[in-house]
Design a protein around this motif. Structure first.
Motif, PDB file in Angstrom:
ATOM      1  N   ALA A 128       0.836  -1.207   0.000  1.00  0.00           N
ATOM      2  CA  ALA A 128       0.000   0.000   0.000  1.00  0.00           C
ATOM      3  C   ALA A 128       0.868   1.253   0.000  1.00  0.00           C
ATOM      4  O   ALA A 128       0.554   2.243  -0.682  1.00  0.00           O
ATOM      5  N   THR A 129       1.954   1.237   0.749  1.00  0.00           N
ATOM      6  CA  THR A 129       2.864   2.383   0.785  1.00  0.00           C
ATOM      7  C   THR A 129       3.458   2.637  -0.591  1.00  0.00           C
ATOM      8  O   THR A 129       3.522   3.784  -1.060  1.00  0.00           O
ATOM      9  N   ALA A 130       3.891   1.578  -1.269  1.00  0.00           N
ATOM     10  CA  ALA A 130       4.490   1.725  -2.599  1.00  0.00           C
ATOM     11  C   ALA A 130       3.468   2.234  -3.614  1.00  0.00           C
ATOM     12  O   ALA A 130       3.783   3.081  -4.465  1.00  0.00           O
ATOM     13  N   LEU A 131       2.247   1.748  -3.529  1.00  0.00           N
ATOM     14  CA  LEU A 131       1.216   2.204  -4.463  1.00  0.00           C
ATOM     15  C   LEU A 131       0.890   3.677  -4.240  1.00  0.00           C
ATOM     16  O   LEU A 131       0.680   4.430  -5.201  1.00  0.00           O
ATOM     17  N   GLY A 132       0.835   4.094  -2.981  1.00  0.00           N
ATOM     18  CA  GLY A 132       0.605   5.502  -2.694  1.00  0.00           C
ATOM     19  C   GLY A 132       1.720   6.372  -3.232  1.00  0.00           C
ATOM     20  O   GLY A 132       1.486   7.451  -3.785  1.00  0.00           O
ATOM     21  N   ALA A 133       2.955   5.900  -3.099  1.00  0.00           N
ATOM     22  CA  ALA A 133       4.095   6.650  -3.623  1.00  0.00           C
ATOM     23  C   ALA A 133       4.027   6.746  -5.138  1.00  0.00           C
ATOM     24  O   ALA A 133       4.293   7.799  -5.723  1.00  0.00           O
ATOM     25  N   ARG A 134       3.666   5.648  -5.794  1.00  0.00           N
ATOM     26  CA  ARG A 134       3.577   5.657  -7.257  1.00  0.00           C
ATOM     27  C   ARG A 134       2.508   6.633  -7.741  1.00  0.00           C
ATOM     28  O   ARG A 134       2.659   7.256  -8.795  1.00  0.00           O
ATOM     29  N   ALA A 135       1.453   6.796  -6.960  1.00  0.00           N
ATOM     30  CA  ALA A 135       0.388   7.733  -7.317  1.00  0.00           C
ATOM     31  C   ALA A 135       0.713   9.171  -6.923  1.00  0.00           C
ATOM     32  O   ALA A 135      -0.054  10.081  -7.236  1.00  0.00           O
ATOM     33  N   GLY A 136       1.839   9.389  -6.226  1.00  0.00           N
ATOM     34  CA  GLY A 136       2.204  10.735  -5.797  1.00  0.00           C
ATOM     35  C   GLY A 136       1.428  11.228  -4.597  1.00  0.00           C
ATOM     36  O   GLY A 136       1.330  12.433  -4.364  1.00  0.00           O
TER      37      GLY A 136
END
Length: 279
Positions: free
Chosen positions: A205-213
């Motif tokens: 979830a952290t990585a996906l949030g980062a990818r979405a900015g």
């Protein structure tokens, strides 16, 4: 002297830019961009107003402002009729207001109007049934889970909704929906004592949030990783991470996130489940 110039920009690109600014915690900039845009089409003006209401909602949630009500009312005046996305903004805003009772987050049904709770759940169900596509249906399922979890304290009911949201997000390619579902499924794993599964979900979830900015969202996810670090005995590492989260949140004006991080440093558990009304 202020010089005013005009240029033509594709509206879809402009709305995407405003959304990216909002996800990054630049809510003021996003709203100014939308407010500075003029359109001849009434449909396009309604799209701008809806986008501004969505930015306001992000600002209220992560920045502690109170902007959504007025922005949503303006969007309703410009809407030509039933608008699923605007109704979803209203649902999320009302969920937020019910959760944030008396100026603080207060999960569970105690002290809340039973009719308002039932009405909110009914609206979420209607949005789920009437959703025009799978991703929107997934977002409605996500909020059916959140309402069950955090407003009714029905911990056994919520995960099925989160799983449905997760499937919809993965099939529809919506990273933010997948992130949201993983965040809350991981919370249930954590409460069940399955910290390995919680870590797997929360790291993704952290990585996906980062990818979405999604800067404020990444900070809230990192706080959950700090929870797991403390639970595993790494209190010093958890404290270092929480202090950084508080510092970053303060720098971008995400006051509720900063308050969560400082509360964690003082010993609070941000993952504590809501208490049943009868307990």
């Amino acid at each position: 002297m202020t010089t005013t110039t005009s240029t033509t920009v594709d509206l879809d690109e402009l709305l995407a830019a405003a959304r990216a600014l909002s996800l990054a915690g630049r809510w003021d900039r996003a709203v100014r961009l939308l407010d500075a845009t003029t359109c001849d089409s009434s449909v396009d003006r309604a799209r701008l107003a809806l986008a501004a209401a969505e930015v306001a909602l992000q600002s209220d949630w992560f920045g502690g402002t109170d902007l959504t009500g007025a922005r949503a009312e303006h969007a309703e005046k410009l809407s030509s009729g039933a608008d699923h996305d605007l109704a979803f903004v209203r649902l999320r805003h009302d969920y937020f207001r019910l959760l944030r009772s008396e100026g603080a987050f207060r999960p569970g049904p105690d002290g809340k109007d039973p009719e308002a709770l039932a009405g909110l759940r009914r609206r979420a169900h209607d949005l789920h049934e009437d959703a025009p596509d799978e991703v929107r249906r997934g977002w409605a399922a996500m909020y059916l889970g959140l309402i069950a979890d955090n407003l009714f304290a029905e911990r056994t009911v919520a995960p099925a909704h989160y799983e449905a949201a997760l499937r919809a997000g993965e099939r529809g390619g919506d990273d933010l929906l997948v992130r949201e579902a993983l965040r809350h499924l991981g919370d249930h794993d954590h409460d069940a004592g399955d910290h390995d599964r919680a870590l797997e979900r929360w790291e993704r979830a952290t990585a996906l949030g980062a990818r979405a900015g999604m800067v404020p969202g990444v900070l809230t996810q990192q706080l959950l990783l700090a929870v797991l670090a403390r639970d595993s005995g790494d209190a010093a590492g958890a404290a270092v991470l929480a202090r950084e989260i508080a510092r970053w949140a303060d720098a971008i004006g995400a006051d509720p996130v900063r308050a969560q991080a400082t509360g964690f440093l003082a010993g609070a558990d941000p993952t504590a489940p809501p208490q049943d009304s009868g307990s």
